[in-house]
Design a protein around this motif. Structure first.
Motif, mmCIF file in Angstrom:
data_model
loop_
_atom_site.group_PDB
_atom_site.id
_atom_site.type_symbol
_atom_site.label_atom_id
_atom_site.label_comp_id
_atom_site.label_asym_id
_atom_site.label_seq_id
_atom_site.Cartn_x
_atom_site.Cartn_y
_atom_site.Cartn_z
ATOM 1 N N GLU A 1 -20.997 45.656 -20.329
ATOM 2 C CA GLU A 1 -20.335 44.428 -19.912
ATOM 3 C C GLU A 1 -18.857 44.489 -20.259
ATOM 4 N N LEU A 2 -18.033 43.913 -19.410
ATOM 5 C CA LEU A 2 -16.595 43.848 -19.646
ATOM 6 C C LEU A 2 -16.331 42.848 -20.761
ATOM 7 N N GLU A 3 -15.585 43.253 -21.774
ATOM 8 C CA GLU A 3 -15.309 42.399 -22.923
ATOM 9 C C GLU A 3 -13.904 41.814 -22.886
ATOM 10 N N SER A 4 -12.905 42.653 -22.567
ATOM 11 C CA SER A 4 -11.534 42.156 -22.556
ATOM 12 C C SER A 4 -10.662 43.025 -21.664
ATOM 13 N N ILE A 5 -9.556 42.419 -21.241
ATOM 14 C CA ILE A 5 -8.548 43.114 -20.440
ATOM 15 C C ILE A 5 -7.186 42.686 -20.977
ATOM 16 N N HIS B 1 2.156 40.068 -22.852
ATOM 17 C CA HIS B 1 0.812 40.623 -22.685
ATOM 18 C C HIS B 1 -0.023 39.486 -22.116
ATOM 19 N N HIS B 2 -0.835 39.771 -21.115
ATOM 20 C CA HIS B 2 -1.763 38.785 -20.572
ATOM 21 C C HIS B 2 -3.159 39.264 -20.978
ATOM 22 N N VAL B 3 -3.770 38.517 -21.882
ATOM 23 C CA VAL B 3 -5.047 38.902 -22.461
ATOM 24 C C VAL B 3 -6.154 38.035 -21.867
ATOM 25 N N THR B 4 -7.240 38.681 -21.443
ATOM 26 C CA THR B 4 -8.393 37.971 -20.921
ATOM 27 C C THR B 4 -9.628 38.433 -21.689
ATOM 28 N N LEU B 5 -10.315 37.479 -22.307
ATOM 29 C CA LEU B 5 -11.544 37.768 -23.054
ATOM 30 C C LEU B 5 -12.712 37.080 -22.370
ATOM 31 N N SER B 6 -13.809 37.782 -22.254
ATOM 32 C CA SER B 6 -15.028 37.200 -21.707
ATOM 33 C C SER B 6 -15.779 36.503 -22.840
ATOM 34 N N VAL B 7 -16.137 35.246 -22.617
ATOM 35 C CA VAL B 7 -16.829 34.447 -23.631
ATOM 36 C C VAL B 7 -18.169 34.032 -23.041
ATOM 37 N N GLY B 8 -19.254 34.639 -23.532
ATOM 38 C CA GLY B 8 -20.582 34.319 -23.021
ATOM 39 C C GLY B 8 -21.097 33.019 -23.589
ATOM 40 N N HIS B 9 -21.905 32.319 -22.823
ATOM 41 C CA HIS B 9 -22.513 31.072 -23.310
ATOM 42 C C HIS B 9 -23.903 30.861 -22.721
ATOM 43 N N GLY B 10 -24.652 31.937 -22.584
ATOM 44 C CA GLY B 10 -26.014 31.810 -22.102
ATOM 45 C C GLY B 10 -26.167 32.037 -20.615
ATOM 46 N N GLY B 11 -25.212 31.646 -19.830
ATOM 47 C CA GLY B 11 -25.248 31.863 -18.384
ATOM 48 C C GLY B 11 -24.111 32.788 -18.020
ATOM 49 N N PRO C 1 -20.400 33.969 -18.088
ATOM 50 C CA PRO C 1 -19.373 33.762 -19.106
ATOM 51 C C PRO C 1 -18.167 33.026 -18.536
ATOM 52 N N VAL C 2 -17.379 32.453 -19.434
ATOM 53 C CA VAL C 2 -16.075 31.922 -19.065
ATOM 54 C C VAL C 2 -15.045 32.900 -19.609
ATOM 55 N N LEU C 3 -13.824 32.769 -19.142
ATOM 56 C CA LEU C 3 -12.751 33.646 -19.573
ATOM 57 C C LEU C 3 -11.763 32.858 -20.416
ATOM 58 N N LEU C 4 -11.414 33.389 -21.565
ATOM 59 C CA LEU C 4 -10.334 32.834 -22.366
ATOM 60 C C LEU C 4 -9.119 33.692 -22.055
ATOM 61 N N CYS C 5 -8.123 33.089 -21.454
ATOM 62 C CA CYS C 5 -6.922 33.799 -21.034
ATOM 63 C C CYS C 5 -5.751 33.345 -21.887
ATOM 64 N N ALA C 6 -4.914 34.284 -22.299
ATOM 65 C CA ALA C 6 -3.759 33.926 -23.118
ATOM 66 C C ALA C 6 -2.545 34.729 -22.682
ATOM 67 N N THR C 7 -1.401 34.081 -22.743
ATOM 68 C CA THR C 7 -0.131 34.739 -22.510
ATOM 69 C C THR C 7 0.522 34.931 -23.866
#
Length: 116
Positions: free
Chosen positions: A62-66, A74-84, A86-92
């Protein structure tokens, strides 16, 4: 929404993080954003492209981060699973104001607490 905005406020307290958003990984819909989170709308597309290319290369994990790096951010994207799905937590992240490793460590901690 108020809980997500409170969580994003905590994310923005990390030195150098100037924007954050929570984005649906399937639809690209932004649930909440604060600060300079303009790249968050593109994060959904970037994750899809990266995932497709990783699958073509034989990766089955599974993809964890980019992390996408520009001269100033840096544009950081983290995959956050929650049972279904996932949502993405994105940060600049402002490259001149922080160390990427520290920012990633803080973002991972925030991602773990985001949907707890």
């Amino acid at each position: 929404m108020a809980l997500l905005e409170a969580a994003l406020t905590r994310v923005l307290q990390t030195p150098g993080i100037v924007g954050a958003a929570v984005v649906d990984s399937v639809t690209g819909l932004s649930y909440a954003s604060l600060g300079e989170a303009g790249a968050s709308q593109d994060a959904h597309d970037v994750v899809g492209i990266a995932d497709t290319h990783l699958r073509q290369a034989g990766c089955t994990d599974e993809l964890e981060s980019i992390v996408v790096t520009t001269p100033s951010t840096h544009h950081v994207t983290l995959s956050v699973g929650h049972g279904g799905d996932p949502v993405l937590l994105c940060a600049t992240v402002d490259r001149n104001r922080t160390n990427l490793a520290w920012a990633l460590q803080d973002l991972t901690r925030h991602a773990d607490a985001l949907l707890a």
